[in-house]
Design an enzyme around this catalytic site. Structure first.
Site, PDB file in Angstrom:
ATOM      1  N   LYS A 132      -1.424  -7.449  -9.195  1.00  0.00           N
ATOM      2  CA  LYS A 132      -2.359  -7.502  -8.055  1.00  0.00           C
ATOM      3  C   LYS A 132      -1.964  -6.352  -7.126  1.00  0.00           C
ATOM      4  CE  LYS A 132      -3.055  -8.494  -4.276  1.00  0.00           C
ATOM      5  NZ  LYS A 132      -3.459  -7.474  -3.251  1.00  0.00           N
TER       6      LYS A 132
ATOM      7  N   SER B 167       5.406  -6.951   3.201  1.00  0.00           N
ATOM      8  CA  SER B 167       5.962  -7.308   4.509  1.00  0.00           C
ATOM      9  C   SER B 167       6.776  -8.602   4.438  1.00  0.00           C
ATOM     10  CB  SER B 167       4.831  -7.467   5.518  1.00  0.00           C
ATOM     11  OG  SER B 167       4.000  -8.533   5.118  1.00  0.00           O
TER      12      SER B 167
ATOM     13  N   CYS C 280       9.482   1.801   3.261  1.00  0.00           N
ATOM     14  CA  CYS C 280      10.372   0.681   3.594  1.00  0.00           C
ATOM     15  C   CYS C 280      11.786   1.191   3.809  1.00  0.00           C
ATOM     16  CB  CYS C 280      10.355  -0.367   2.498  1.00  0.00           C
ATOM     17  SG  CYS C 280      11.133   0.189   0.997  1.00  0.00           S
TER      18      CYS C 280
ATOM     19  N   PHE D 272       0.806  -1.229   0.000  1.00  0.00           N
ATOM     20  CA  PHE D 272       0.000   0.000   0.000  1.00  0.00           C
ATOM     21  C   PHE D 272       0.833   1.270   0.000  1.00  0.00           C
ATOM     22  CE2 PHE D 272       0.955  -0.069   4.536  1.00  0.00           C
ATOM     23  CZ  PHE D 272       1.105   1.287   4.813  1.00  0.00           C
TER      24      PHE D 272
ATOM     25  N   GLU E 149      -4.965  -3.891  -1.962  1.00  0.00           N
ATOM     26  CA  GLU E 149      -6.418  -3.682  -1.858  1.00  0.00           C
ATOM     27  C   GLU E 149      -6.754  -2.446  -1.024  1.00  0.00           C
ATOM     28  OE1 GLU E 149      -4.536  -5.785  -0.353  1.00  0.00           O
ATOM     29  OE2 GLU E 149      -5.384  -6.628   1.476  1.00  0.00           O
TER      30      GLU E 149
ATOM     31  N   GLU F 240       9.372  -4.053  12.992  1.00  0.00           N
ATOM     32  CA  GLU F 240       9.130  -2.907  12.114  1.00  0.00           C
ATOM     33  C   GLU F 240       7.828  -2.233  12.556  1.00  0.00           C
ATOM     34  OE1 GLU F 240       8.131  -3.837   7.995  1.00  0.00           O
ATOM     35  OE2 GLU F 240       9.096  -1.993   7.311  1.00  0.00           O
TER      36      GLU F 240
HETATM   37  P1  NAD Z   1       1.625  -6.623   3.075  1.00  0.00           P
HETATM   38  O1  NAD Z   1       2.646  -7.691   3.106  1.00  0.00           O
HETATM   39  O2  NAD Z   1       0.553  -6.625   4.092  1.00  0.00           O
HETATM   40  O3  NAD Z   1       0.865  -6.624   1.659  1.00  0.00           O
HETATM   41  C1  NAD Z   1       1.588  -6.738   0.447  1.00  0.00           C
HETATM   42  C2  NAD Z   1       0.721  -7.479  -0.568  1.00  0.00           C
HETATM   43  O4  NAD Z   1       0.462  -8.798  -0.083  1.00  0.00           O
HETATM   44  C3  NAD Z   1      -0.630  -6.798  -0.805  1.00  0.00           C
HETATM   45  O5  NAD Z   1      -0.901  -6.815  -2.189  1.00  0.00           O
HETATM   46  C4  NAD Z   1      -1.592  -7.667  -0.015  1.00  0.00           C
HETATM   47  O6  NAD Z   1      -2.863  -7.752  -0.613  1.00  0.00           O
HETATM   48  C5  NAD Z   1      -0.949  -9.043  -0.023  1.00  0.00           C
HETATM   49  N1  NAD Z   1      -1.240  -9.812   1.196  1.00  0.00           N
HETATM   50  C6  NAD Z   1      -1.531  -9.307   2.433  1.00  0.00           C
HETATM   51  N2  NAD Z   1      -1.705 -10.331   3.321  1.00  0.00           N
HETATM   52  C7  NAD Z   1      -1.513 -11.474   2.634  1.00  0.00           C
HETATM   53  C8  NAD Z   1      -1.534 -12.853   2.998  1.00  0.00           C
HETATM   54  N3  NAD Z   1      -1.798 -13.241   4.237  1.00  0.00           N
HETATM   55  N4  NAD Z   1      -1.278 -13.771   2.047  1.00  0.00           N
HETATM   56  C9  NAD Z   1      -0.990 -13.392   0.778  1.00  0.00           C
HETATM   57  N5  NAD Z   1      -0.973 -12.093   0.376  1.00  0.00           N
HETATM   58  C10 NAD Z   1      -1.211 -11.146   1.283  1.00  0.00           C
HETATM   59  O7  NAD Z   1       2.430  -5.229   3.077  1.00  0.00           O
HETATM   60  P2  NAD Z   1       1.837  -3.763   3.208  1.00  0.00           P
HETATM   61  O8  NAD Z   1       1.358  -3.548   4.601  1.00  0.00           O
HETATM   62  O9  NAD Z   1       0.935  -3.475   2.071  1.00  0.00           O
HETATM   63  O10 NAD Z   1       3.173  -2.909   2.963  1.00  0.00           O
HETATM   64  C11 NAD Z   1       4.065  -2.557   3.988  1.00  0.00           C
HETATM   65  C12 NAD Z   1       5.252  -3.510   4.058  1.00  0.00           C
HETATM   66  O11 NAD Z   1       5.912  -3.541   2.811  1.00  0.00           O
HETATM   67  C13 NAD Z   1       6.307  -3.058   5.054  1.00  0.00           C
HETATM   68  O12 NAD Z   1       6.799  -4.197   5.718  1.00  0.00           O
HETATM   69  C14 NAD Z   1       7.395  -2.441   4.187  1.00  0.00           C
HETATM   70  O13 NAD Z   1       8.682  -2.449   4.750  1.00  0.00           O
HETATM   71  C15 NAD Z   1       7.319  -3.334   3.001  1.00  0.00           C
HETATM   72  N6  NAD Z   1       7.871  -2.689   1.816  1.00  0.00           N
HETATM   73  C16 NAD Z   1       9.072  -3.138   1.372  1.00  0.00           C
HETATM   74  C17 NAD Z   1       9.654  -2.531   0.272  1.00  0.00           C
HETATM   75  C18 NAD Z   1      10.989  -3.002  -0.240  1.00  0.00           C
HETATM   76  O14 NAD Z   1      11.340  -2.655  -1.370  1.00  0.00           O
HETATM   77  N7  NAD Z   1      11.754  -3.753   0.521  1.00  0.00           N
HETATM   78  C19 NAD Z   1       9.009  -1.465  -0.373  1.00  0.00           C
HETATM   79  C20 NAD Z   1       7.771  -1.050   0.120  1.00  0.00           C
HETATM   80  C21 NAD Z   1       7.216  -1.683   1.212  1.00  0.00           C
END
Ligand code: NAD
Length: 506
Positions: free
Chosen positions: A183, A236, A291, A159, A186, A391
């Site tokens: 994808k 994440s 991130c 997000f 959401e 985090e």
């Molecule tokens: P998230 O892991 O909750 O969601 C990422 C994606 O995974 C979304 O599209 C979501 O719909 C999907 N998802 C969520 N729960 C899921 C599950 N149980 N099973 C399968 N898919 C699932 O992450 P977020 O909260 O949207 O983003 C923040 C995180 O992203 C932070 O940890 C941040 O550090 C990390 N991030 C990392 C980078 C990088 O380049 N290293 C860049 C941006 C964000």
């Protein structure tokens, strides 16, 4: 927590993109897209059905038959047009992004701009997707490589950068000749969809780019689908680790860029004013939801005495809706995120850290229901405290002390995460030691958020990354292509008598 509800009628629905058409999902599961400053419902987004995921992949598979053979110049010119369209729509894109995600308008433009840079790079694909040739590797024999597209690739995005991160993925995948299923998050899919509309306007043909929405089930369907060849994930560590294992198990190439705990080390010889400004901006900008946020400061020696000045700087930052001019810190993405961050602050107090600045429940006139947490600073933080070990992903800076640069390096290398780090110093020797010995992907020297431009690739170390090639840049050309090595001989010379040869030589 997903807010699931019945099918929407009163607010706009976010469409799927399948086979070049924006279509209404038949799903019975929908989620509200909510303005985090006001709680206004902006749209509803579906959790696509299994049949819809299949249809998106089938359309991408069909489109690949012709797209893979499309000349490089044709592919490149689409991205030339696309970068122009993104520039022309910058203001509109930023305001959609701010409304659904919360970050300030200038920061939203930055989000779009960092993605735009990847689109510009994709327009140069003719120079990027070159093979190698070695002449006369044996008598009359040449060897060369082709970098051929894989097929259907998929991207799963978080997000916090709903413009930049989708643009890390589909432009380079498509420019290298693949077709794509995206994808988006959401939580804020609307700016991503506007970018996708512009991509079609730029000339991306039917079926080459497809979009499905959803959460866990859709992501699992992508990981398992036999017709998807590669998956790019950003999000994440918990979800990325799951995606990496599940999609790898299904035989795909996978790259997962994941969570972080980025340390900024301050040596006492650093430029004090510039360093404190950089720390405040990098810790609290985007409400800490980057991130690459500098969420942890390690003050070395005398620099420990800089805490009151840092607190004073943080106090000057204005917490308000991202759409208001002059805002420094917007709301967190959701109520759940606000509760999580407030929970971390409570745990820090409970575990004995010193709360230098408490940003809980800030007064934001006109936006009383927004998900705001103001800049928060803890000192006296130690490994073992939850605010250090986990985090937080909010505007919370935790400060530790160290007696030497070596001690700071040891601390950072003992942390499981290795996404980004920065050193503030005027000593070239210290900077060089830091860059040599630190086990972190992105290293800044007097640069607080060292996200590489697309001439390079984003990377990560240890728990922050799984997979060996990074998104965008040179590395992603290799990720999205299969190297085919051709060894060829042409018999145009009768003097060459090869004969039957049962040994391994050419
Ligand atoms: P998230 O892991 O909750 O969601 C990422 C994606 O995974 C979304 O599209 C979501 O719909 C999907 N998802 C969520 N729960 C899921 C599950 N149980 N099973 C399968 N898919 C699932 O992450 P977020 O909260 O949207 O983003 C923040 C995180 O992203 C932070 O940890 C941040 O550090 C990390 N991030 C990392 C980078 C990088 O380049 N290293 C860049 C941006 C964000």
């Amino acid at each position: 927590m997903n807010k699931l509800s019945g099918v929407a009628t009163e607010v706009a629905s976010v469409k799927l993109l399948i086979g070049g058409a924006f279509v209404e999902s038949t799903s019975t599961q929908w989620r509200d897209v909510v303005n985090p400053a006001t709680q206004d419902v902006l749209a509803r987004v579906p959790f696509a059905t299994a049949n819809e995921v299949d249809a998106a992949v089938a359309s991408a598979k069909e489109a690949f038959r012709t797209w893979r053979k499309t000349p490089i110049g044709v592919r490149a010119r689409i991205f030339l047009k696309y970068q122009q369209l993104i520039r022309e729509h910058m203001g509109e894109l930023a305001s959609i992004l701010t409304a659904e995600q919360g970050k300030t308008l200038p920061d939203a433009e930055g989000d779009v701009f960092r993605g735009l840079e990847v689109v510009e790079h994709a327009a140069g694909i003719g120079n990027l997707q070159l093979g190698e040739l070695a002449n006369n590797v044996a008598g009359g024999v040449d060897t060369y490589t082709l970098l051929q597209p894989l097929g259907v690739c998929a991207g799963i995005t978080p997000f916090n950068f709903p413009a930049m991160i989708p643009l890390w993925m589909f432009p380079m995948a498509i420019a290298t000749g693949n077709t794509f299923v995206l994808k988006p998050s959401e939580q804020d899919p609307m700016v991503t969809m506007r970018l996708v509309e512009l991509a079609l306007e730029a000339g991306i043909p039917k079926g080459v780019l497809n979009v499905v929405h959803g959460g866990e089930e859709v992501v699992n369907a992508i990981c398992d689908h036999p017709d998807i060849k590669a998956v790019s994930f950003v999000g994440s560590t918990k979800v990325g680790t799951h995606v990496y294992h599940r999609a790898s198990q299904a035989g795909k190439r996978v790259q997962c860029m994941m969570g972080a705990k980025n340390h900024a080390v301050v040596l006492p010889d650093a430029n004090r004013e510039q360093t404190l400004n950089a720390l405040a901006g990098a810790a609290f900008g985007a409400a800490g939801q980057r991130c690459m946020a500098a969420s942890t400061a390690v003050l070395v020696g005398e620099a420990r005495s800089w805490i009151p000045e840092l607190v004073a700087k943080a106090k000057t930052l204005r917490v308000n809706a991202g759409s208001e001019s002059g805002t420094d810190v917007g709301p967190l993405i959701s109520r759940a995120a606000r509760e999580r961050v407030e929970g971390y602050i409570a745990s820090g107090v409970q575990q004995g850290a010193i709360l230098e600045l408490d940003g809980r429940s800030p007064n934001v006139p006109g936006y009383e229901s927004g998900n705001f947490v103001g800049p928060t600073i803890f000192s006296g933080v130690k490994p073992g405290m939850r605010i250090y070990d986990e985090e937080i992903f909010g505007p919370v800076l935790v400060i530790l002390g160290a007696d030497s640069l070596d001690e700071a390096i040891e601390l950072i290398n003992a942390n499981p995460n290795g996404n980004g780090t920065a050193l503030f110093t005027q000593s070239g020797a210290a900077a060089r030691r830091f860059q040599e010995d630190i086990d972190v992907g992105q290293v800044g020297i007097n640069v607080p958020i060292p996200v590489p431009v697309p001439l390079f690739s984003f990377t990560g170390s240890r728990a922050s990354k799984l997979g060996d090639l990074g998104p965008y840049g040179k590395q992603v050309v290799l990720f999205y292509t299969q190297t085919k090595t051709v060894t060829q001989r042409w018999f145009d010379d009768d003097t060459l008598h090869v004969g039957v040869n049962t040994t391994i030589s050419l």
